[in-house]
Design a protein around this motif. Structure first.
Motif, short mmCIF file in Angstrom:
data_model
loop_
_atom_site.label_atom_id
_atom_site.label_comp_id
_atom_site.label_asym_id
_atom_site.label_seq_id
_atom_site.Cartn_x
_atom_site.Cartn_y
_atom_site.Cartn_z
N ALA A 105 -15.20 -1.85 7.53
CA ALA A 105 -14.55 -2.68 6.56
C ALA A 105 -13.90 -1.97 5.39
O ALA A 105 -12.78 -1.94 4.79
CB ALA A 105 -15.40 -3.79 6.10
N LYS A 106 -14.68 -0.89 4.96
CA LYS A 106 -14.20 -0.12 3.55
C LYS A 106 -13.25 0.78 4.13
O LYS A 106 -12.08 0.99 3.56
CB LYS A 106 -15.16 0.75 3.04
CG LYS A 106 -16.50 -0.20 2.22
CD LYS A 106 -17.46 0.68 1.72
CE LYS A 106 -18.26 0.04 1.00
NZ LYS A 106 -19.56 0.98 0.51
N ALA A 110 -9.27 1.02 2.77
CA ALA A 110 -8.81 2.21 2.39
C ALA A 110 -7.56 2.72 3.12
O ALA A 110 -6.57 3.08 2.54
CB ALA A 110 -9.86 3.27 2.47
N ALA A 111 -7.63 2.55 4.58
CA ALA A 111 -6.24 2.86 5.29
C ALA A 111 -5.15 1.84 4.84
O ALA A 111 -3.88 2.27 4.71
CB ALA A 111 -6.57 2.35 6.56
N GLN A 112 -5.39 0.62 4.53
CA GLN A 112 -4.38 -0.31 4.14
C GLN A 112 -3.55 0.06 2.83
O GLN A 112 -2.56 0.22 2.41
CB GLN A 112 -4.98 -1.79 3.88
CG GLN A 112 -5.10 -2.48 5.34
CD GLN A 112 -5.90 -3.73 5.29
OE1 GLN A 112 -6.34 -4.13 4.23
NE2 GLN A 112 -5.94 -4.38 6.52
N GLN A 117 0.43 2.55 -0.47
CA GLN A 117 1.10 3.55 -1.33
C GLN A 117 2.34 4.45 -0.91
O GLN A 117 3.19 5.03 -1.57
CB GLN A 117 -0.19 4.68 -1.48
CG GLN A 117 -1.23 4.06 -2.38
CD GLN A 117 -0.74 3.32 -3.80
OE1 GLN A 117 0.04 4.32 -4.46
NE2 GLN A 117 -1.57 2.52 -4.27
N GLN A 118 2.58 4.29 0.44
CA GLN A 118 3.53 5.14 1.10
C GLN A 118 4.74 4.11 1.26
O GLN A 118 5.88 4.55 1.64
CB GLN A 118 3.27 5.35 2.53
CG GLN A 118 2.04 6.60 2.49
CD GLN A 118 1.57 7.05 3.86
OE1 GLN A 118 2.08 6.46 4.72
NE2 GLN A 118 0.67 8.10 3.98
N MET A 119 4.89 2.78 0.69
CA MET A 119 5.76 2.07 0.95
C MET A 119 6.87 1.92 -0.13
O MET A 119 6.27 2.26 -1.34
CB MET A 119 5.19 0.51 1.41
CG MET A 119 4.41 0.08 2.72
SD MET A 119 3.98 -1.74 2.87
CE MET A 119 3.52 -1.67 4.39
N THR A 120 8.05 1.54 0.05
CA THR A 120 8.90 1.39 -0.95
C THR A 120 8.61 -0.11 -1.69
O THR A 120 7.87 -0.89 -0.79
CB THR A 120 10.19 1.40 -0.38
OG1 THR A 120 10.58 0.28 0.28
CG2 THR A 120 10.65 2.76 0.40
N LYS A 125 7.27 -6.00 -1.02
CA LYS A 125 7.75 -7.20 -1.49
C LYS A 125 7.77 -8.16 -0.02
O LYS A 125 7.11 -9.04 -0.19
CB LYS A 125 9.09 -7.21 -2.16
CG LYS A 125 9.38 -8.64 -2.26
CD LYS A 125 10.95 -8.68 -3.09
CE LYS A 125 11.49 -10.00 -3.17
NZ LYS A 125 12.61 -10.07 -4.09
N GLN A 126 8.48 -7.30 0.86
CA GLN A 126 8.57 -8.09 2.42
C GLN A 126 7.10 -8.46 2.93
O GLN A 126 6.87 -9.36 3.44
CB GLN A 126 9.19 -7.14 3.36
CG GLN A 126 10.50 -7.10 3.00
CD GLN A 126 11.37 -6.17 3.90
OE1 GLN A 126 10.84 -5.42 4.55
NE2 GLN A 126 12.80 -6.06 3.57
N LEU A 127 6.17 -7.28 2.79
CA LEU A 127 4.75 -7.55 3.33
C LEU A 127 4.19 -8.60 2.66
O LEU A 127 3.30 -9.50 3.18
CB LEU A 127 4.02 -6.29 3.09
CG LEU A 127 2.49 -6.28 3.64
CD1 LEU A 127 2.32 -6.45 5.12
CD2 LEU A 127 1.82 -4.83 3.22
N GLN A 128 4.26 -8.62 1.14
CA GLN A 128 3.59 -9.96 0.56
C GLN A 128 4.05 -11.15 0.97
O GLN A 128 3.31 -12.04 1.14
CB GLN A 128 3.80 -9.67 -1.08
CG GLN A 128 3.12 -10.61 -1.81
CD GLN A 128 3.31 -10.24 -3.29
OE1 GLN A 128 4.00 -9.66 -3.52
NE2 GLN A 128 2.91 -11.27 -4.05
#
Length: 212
Positions: A105-106, A110-112, A117-120, A125-128
């Motif tokens: 789970a952790k 952490a991977a997410q 952090q690598q997203m613009t 915003k699109q992911l949200q």
């Protein structure tokens, strides 16, 4: 000539010193958990890309895995649960005998976070928006299932009109779910079979045809 002999001697000494390290084996052990609970039966794969050596292990009921004789080197470690890859990392066989502790789970969180952090800003915003849409859809499905359960309770009690009214209201919330219309049609037919007079039965059957 003396210089060449000296270099050969040094090379021989280095070869003798290095070979034993690579020929030795070392224990590799660890524990896999998820939210503090042991993960039983997880597949743990160790693969050394340089040597081509690989090992396959499984966790026990305590979430632990161990191999007492892993050839020296750095290995890619992959964890699969029910055939689904849940973790990738690296582990070294040799040196300090330190257990590998993996909380799935952790590690997933952490991977997410690293991916975020690598997203613009636009990608975030699109992911949200996508996540919010999925949450709304999940809540709607939950509500629809509750309405279906309420209608079934009313039907089992012989209150067909109440059950039909519940589903009629539900179709107004979301008219795209074919299973709702099919269930409504089924309710009308069941009501028709138990109607006390022909006119009521005919009316129920007519409404069943409209629902289907």
């Amino acid at each position: 000539m003396r210089k060449q002999c000296l270099m050969l001697a040094l090379a021989a000494i280095m070869f003798v010193a290095v070979v034993p390290a690579f020929s030795q084996t070392f224990p590799v052990r660890g524990t896999i958990t998820e939210e503090g609970k042991p993960v039983t039966g997880a597949e743990v794969s160790l693969a050394n890309k340089q040597t081509g050596i690989s090992y396959k292990l499984k966790t026990d009921k305590r979430g632990e895995f161990m191999h007492i004789a892993i050839a020296y080197g750095v290995y890619d470690l992959t964890v699969r649960v029910n055939g689904v890859e849940r973790f990738t990392g690296q582990v070294r066989a040799g040196g300090e005998d330190k257990p590998v502790l993996i909380d799935l789970a952790k590690e997933q969180a952490a991977a997410q976070e690293r991916a975020l952090q690598q997203m613009t800003p636009e990608q975030r915003k699109q992911l949200q928006q996508q996540q919010e849409a999925e949450q709304r859809e999940a809540q709607m499905i939950k509500n629809l299932n509750q309405r279906l359960a309420d209608a079934k309770t009313a039907e089992d009690a012989g209150n067909f009109d109440q059950a039909i009214a519940i589903l009629n209201e539900t179709t107004k919330v979301d008219a795209t779910k074919h299973q709702l219309w099919a269930r409504l049609g089924e309710l009308h037919l069941n009501a028709a079979a138990r109607a006390q007079d022909r006119a009521a039965s005919t009316n129920y059957r007519s409404q069943a045809a409209e629902a289907y």
